[in-house]
Motif scaffolding. Sequence first.
Motif, PDB file in Angstrom:
ATOM      1  N   ILE A  64       0.834  -1.201   0.000  1.00 51.75           N
ATOM      2  CA  ILE A  64       0.000   0.000   0.000  1.00 51.75           C
ATOM      3  C   ILE A  64       0.869   1.252   0.000  1.00 51.75           C
ATOM      4  O   ILE A  64       0.580   2.240  -0.678  1.00 51.75           O
ATOM      5  N   GLY A  65       1.960   1.187   0.759  1.00 47.98           N
ATOM      6  CA  GLY A  65       2.868   2.333   0.806  1.00 47.98           C
ATOM      7  C   GLY A  65       3.464   2.664  -0.546  1.00 47.98           C
ATOM      8  O   GLY A  65       3.476   3.829  -0.967  1.00 47.98           O
ATOM      9  N   PHE A  66       3.965   1.620  -1.243  1.00 53.66           N
ATOM     10  CA  PHE A  66       4.564   1.840  -2.563  1.00 53.66           C
ATOM     11  C   PHE A  66       3.526   2.347  -3.575  1.00 53.66           C
ATOM     12  O   PHE A  66       3.816   3.188  -4.414  1.00 53.66           O
ATOM     13  N   THR A  67       2.320   1.809  -3.495  1.00 58.14           N
ATOM     14  CA  THR A  67       1.257   2.279  -4.394  1.00 58.14           C
ATOM     15  C   THR A  67       0.952   3.748  -4.143  1.00 58.14           C
ATOM     16  O   THR A  67       0.785   4.544  -5.068  1.00 58.14           O
ATOM     17  N   GLY A  68       0.880   4.096  -2.878  1.00 52.14           N
ATOM     18  CA  GLY A  68       0.625   5.488  -2.531  1.00 52.14           C
ATOM     19  C   GLY A  68       1.711   6.419  -3.022  1.00 52.14           C
ATOM     20  O   GLY A  68       1.437   7.515  -3.540  1.00 52.14           O
ATOM     21  N   VAL A  69       2.965   5.978  -2.877  1.00 55.11           N
ATOM     22  CA  VAL A  69       4.092   6.785  -3.364  1.00 55.11           C
ATOM     23  C   VAL A  69       3.981   6.974  -4.871  1.00 55.11           C
ATOM     24  O   VAL A  69       4.182   8.080  -5.395  1.00 55.11           O
ATOM     25  N   ALA A  70       3.640   5.902  -5.607  1.00 52.47           N
ATOM     26  CA  ALA A  70       3.527   5.990  -7.066  1.00 52.47           C
ATOM     27  C   ALA A  70       2.436   6.969  -7.479  1.00 52.47           C
ATOM     28  O   ALA A  70       2.605   7.763  -8.407  1.00 52.47           O
ATOM     29  N   VAL A  71       1.306   6.908  -6.777  1.00 50.62           N
ATOM     30  CA  VAL A  71       0.206   7.814  -7.105  1.00 50.62           C
ATOM     31  C   VAL A  71       0.611   9.261  -6.859  1.00 50.62           C
ATOM     32  O   VAL A  71       0.400  10.144  -7.702  1.00 50.62           O
ATOM     33  N   ASP A  72       1.227   9.528  -5.723  1.00 52.99           N
ATOM     34  CA  ASP A  72       1.611  10.907  -5.390  1.00 52.99           C
ATOM     35  C   ASP A  72       2.663  11.443  -6.355  1.00 52.99           C
ATOM     36  O   ASP A  72       2.582  12.596  -6.801  1.00 52.99           O
ATOM     37  N   TYR A  73       3.627  10.610  -6.678  1.00 56.92           N
ATOM     38  CA  TYR A  73       4.677  11.086  -7.586  1.00 56.92           C
ATOM     39  C   TYR A  73       4.180  11.201  -9.022  1.00 56.92           C
ATOM     40  O   TYR A  73       4.666  12.024  -9.793  1.00 56.92           O
ATOM     41  N   SER A  74       3.205  10.381  -9.387  1.00 59.95           N
ATOM     42  CA  SER A  74       2.606  10.530 -10.712  1.00 59.95           C
ATOM     43  C   SER A  74       1.875  11.872 -10.816  1.00 59.95           C
ATOM     44  O   SER A  74       1.968  12.572 -11.828  1.00 59.95           O
ATOM     45  N   ARG A  75       1.154  12.238  -9.793  1.00 60.78           N
ATOM     46  CA  ARG A  75       0.487  13.542  -9.755  1.00 60.78           C
ATOM     47  C   ARG A  75       1.506  14.675  -9.834  1.00 60.78           C
ATOM     48  O   ARG A  75       1.315  15.670 -10.542  1.00 60.78           O
ATOM     49  N   ALA A  76       2.591  14.514  -9.114  1.00 64.52           N
ATOM     50  CA  ALA A  76       3.634  15.546  -9.105  1.00 64.52           C
ATOM     51  C   ALA A  76       4.288  15.683 -10.478  1.00 64.52           C
ATOM     52  O   ALA A  76       4.535  16.805 -10.959  1.00 64.52           O
TER      53      ALA A  76
ATOM     54  N   SER B 117       2.944  14.938 -13.408  1.00 67.82           N
ATOM     55  CA  SER B 117       1.983  15.558 -14.309  1.00 67.82           C
ATOM     56  C   SER B 117       1.956  17.068 -14.116  1.00 67.82           C
ATOM     57  O   SER B 117       1.943  17.837 -15.080  1.00 67.82           O
ATOM     58  N   ALA B 118       1.961  17.496 -12.870  1.00 66.75           N
ATOM     59  CA  ALA B 118       1.966  18.926 -12.584  1.00 66.75           C
ATOM     60  C   ALA B 118       3.273  19.571 -13.039  1.00 66.75           C
ATOM     61  O   ALA B 118       3.281  20.702 -13.548  1.00 66.75           O
TER      62      ALA B 118
ATOM     63  N   GLN C 251       6.313  23.105 -16.764  1.00 66.14           N
ATOM     64  CA  GLN C 251       7.363  23.367 -17.760  1.00 66.14           C
ATOM     65  C   GLN C 251       6.772  24.011 -19.009  1.00 66.14           C
ATOM     66  O   GLN C 251       7.337  24.970 -19.553  1.00 66.14           O
ATOM     67  N   ALA C 252       5.644  23.507 -19.464  1.00 70.90           N
ATOM     68  CA  ALA C 252       5.002  24.079 -20.651  1.00 70.90           C
ATOM     69  C   ALA C 252       4.599  25.531 -20.409  1.00 70.90           C
ATOM     70  O   ALA C 252       4.795  26.401 -21.265  1.00 70.90           O
ATOM     71  N   ALA C 253       4.041  25.805 -19.241  1.00 73.13           N
ATOM     72  CA  ALA C 253       3.626  27.171 -18.917  1.00 73.13           C
ATOM     73  C   ALA C 253       4.832  28.097 -18.815  1.00 73.13           C
ATOM     74  O   ALA C 253       4.782  29.257 -19.239  1.00 73.13           O
ATOM     75  N   LEU C 254       5.925  27.601 -18.273  1.00 68.66           N
ATOM     76  CA  LEU C 254       7.126  28.422 -18.122  1.00 68.66           C
ATOM     77  C   LEU C 254       7.755  28.711 -19.481  1.00 68.66           C
ATOM     78  O   LEU C 254       8.246  29.824 -19.729  1.00 68.66           O
ATOM     79  N   ASP C 255       7.751  27.719 -20.385  1.00 65.93           N
ATOM     80  CA  ASP C 255       8.265  27.941 -21.738  1.00 65.93           C
ATOM     81  C   ASP C 255       7.463  29.032 -22.451  1.00 65.93           C
ATOM     82  O   ASP C 255       8.029  29.912 -23.109  1.00 65.93           O
TER      83      ASP C 255
ATOM     84  N   THR D 195       8.811  27.297  -9.009  1.00 67.95           N
ATOM     85  CA  THR D 195       8.654  26.235  -8.020  1.00 67.95           C
ATOM     86  C   THR D 195       7.242  26.290  -7.461  1.00 67.95           C
ATOM     87  O   THR D 195       6.555  27.321  -7.531  1.00 67.95           O
ATOM     88  N   GLY D 196       6.820  25.178  -6.886  1.00 64.21           N
ATOM     89  CA  GLY D 196       5.521  25.098  -6.246  1.00 64.21           C
ATOM     90  C   GLY D 196       5.440  23.817  -5.448  1.00 64.21           C
ATOM     91  O   GLY D 196       6.314  22.942  -5.562  1.00 64.21           O
ATOM     92  N   THR D 197       4.430  23.692  -4.632  1.00 66.70           N
ATOM     93  CA  THR D 197       4.251  22.476  -3.836  1.00 66.70           C
ATOM     94  C   THR D 197       2.886  21.866  -4.131  1.00 66.70           C
ATOM     95  O   THR D 197       1.917  22.577  -4.429  1.00 66.70           O
ATOM     96  N   ILE D 198       2.842  20.547  -4.031  1.00 66.11           N
ATOM     97  CA  ILE D 198       1.586  19.829  -4.232  1.00 66.11           C
ATOM     98  C   ILE D 198       1.375  18.894  -3.043  1.00 66.11           C
ATOM     99  O   ILE D 198       2.279  18.136  -2.660  1.00 66.11           O
ATOM    100  N   ASP D 199       0.235  18.999  -2.405  1.00 65.08           N
ATOM    101  CA  ASP D 199      -0.040  18.165  -1.235  1.00 65.08           C
ATOM    102  C   ASP D 199      -0.128  16.699  -1.626  1.00 65.08           C
ATOM    103  O   ASP D 199      -0.694  16.350  -2.671  1.00 65.08           O
TER     104      ASP D 199
END
Length: 428
Positions: free
Chosen positions: A37-49, A51-52, A57-61, A120-124
């Motif tokens: 469950i921990g590894f799955t949660g990490v994958a989901v959070d980092y996938s969201r990060a 994507s953001a 990067q596109a917005a900054l370009d 830079t920015g943060t995502i919960d």
Amino acid sequence: MTISKIISRFRARARDFVAARSGNVTITFALATIPIIGFTGVAVDYSRANSARTAMQAALDSTALILSKEAQNLSSGQLNQKALDYFKANFNRPEVKSIVVTPVFNAPQAGSFSLNLTSTGTIDTTFTGIWQPSITIGAKSQALWGMKKLELALALDNTGSMSSSSKMSNLKTAAKNLLATLKTAAKKDGDVKVSIIPFDTTVNLGTSYKNNPWFDIDSIDCNGWKSGTGCTSSNWKNYWEGCVRDRTYPYDAQDNAPNTSVAATLFPVYDCGSLTTLLPLTTNWTALNSKIDAMSPNGNTNVTIGLVWAWHSLTPGAPLSEAAAPATDLDKVIIILTDGQNTEAWKNSNNTKVTGSSTIDARTKLVCGNIKAANIKIYAIRVINGNASLLQQCATNPTMYYDVQNASQLNSVFGAIAQNLANLRLAK
């Protein structure tokens, strides 16, 4: 019960528990699900990060490209504020918080500029929030642009065939849009100068040049262009409307200044018809747009004379003296546009018309080569008709040749050229 008996009984129960085998699978599976469950949660959070971060990067370009157009004229405070405003307008990810955009504008050397942006920015987090409440994401972008000065000559076919298929109206729209882009790209007055050279079988200088000693008096034939008006070789200036034909070979394809001691370098005068006057290099954008409006299609085609007078407009000295001397921070460019085959030129050595396309094409090919040898770039545009091979060879390289099959495409073609001339590129 004594304490010793209690201890002994506890030890016996412990030994029995360790030795027991029933229910082991359930316990083992329950324990194993914790890291899964921990590894799955990490994958989901980092996938969201991730994507953001991609969206960031596109917005900054986009921000780098937009901001570079005005960065040179902004104060530090204005630069910071506009960087943040442009970024937020392009970045639609409400889950990203604490956004910071930092622009750094530099001029590493004369005529060269860079704009470096970091964000830079943060995502919960969700699953990993116990040990990592948020993930910090960031992006970097750099826009580099050369502030080389530009001298551009537009050699534009004004022959009769340009009246068909809405070619002239589309040309006017496209040319004006090109001027608008270049005006914006000019960070200060004088950075971009443009000349306009309308042509048919002649080029119209305008009568203001008539008192210069540039003209081939011996070739004047008033009977050929002002018959019955009283025009003679001695009073021709009173009748001349400003047009000239091809000089004597080889000067018809060269940039040599007119010299009274070398008759072949002088310009033979001729009738103009409806051809509007050329406009030498200028930064007067109103005058340039007005000249585009004044163009009217009529007559036959001589690409050579359009090219050679565009060349004249980009070199200092007679006959047109507005150009600057060649320099490392100056680009000189010609855009030649035509919609037809070469149909008529002038052989000044014996005062005869030349109507063989292959003969005129050879002169066009020669002047193209001479212009490129002078380190002037050529964009060539063929509109529906014309000698494709000749124009392809005339262009500085294959990417600078455009074969337009519908006049409505002219706007996008001129737009692409304008962006190239603006010389802005996203480096990182």
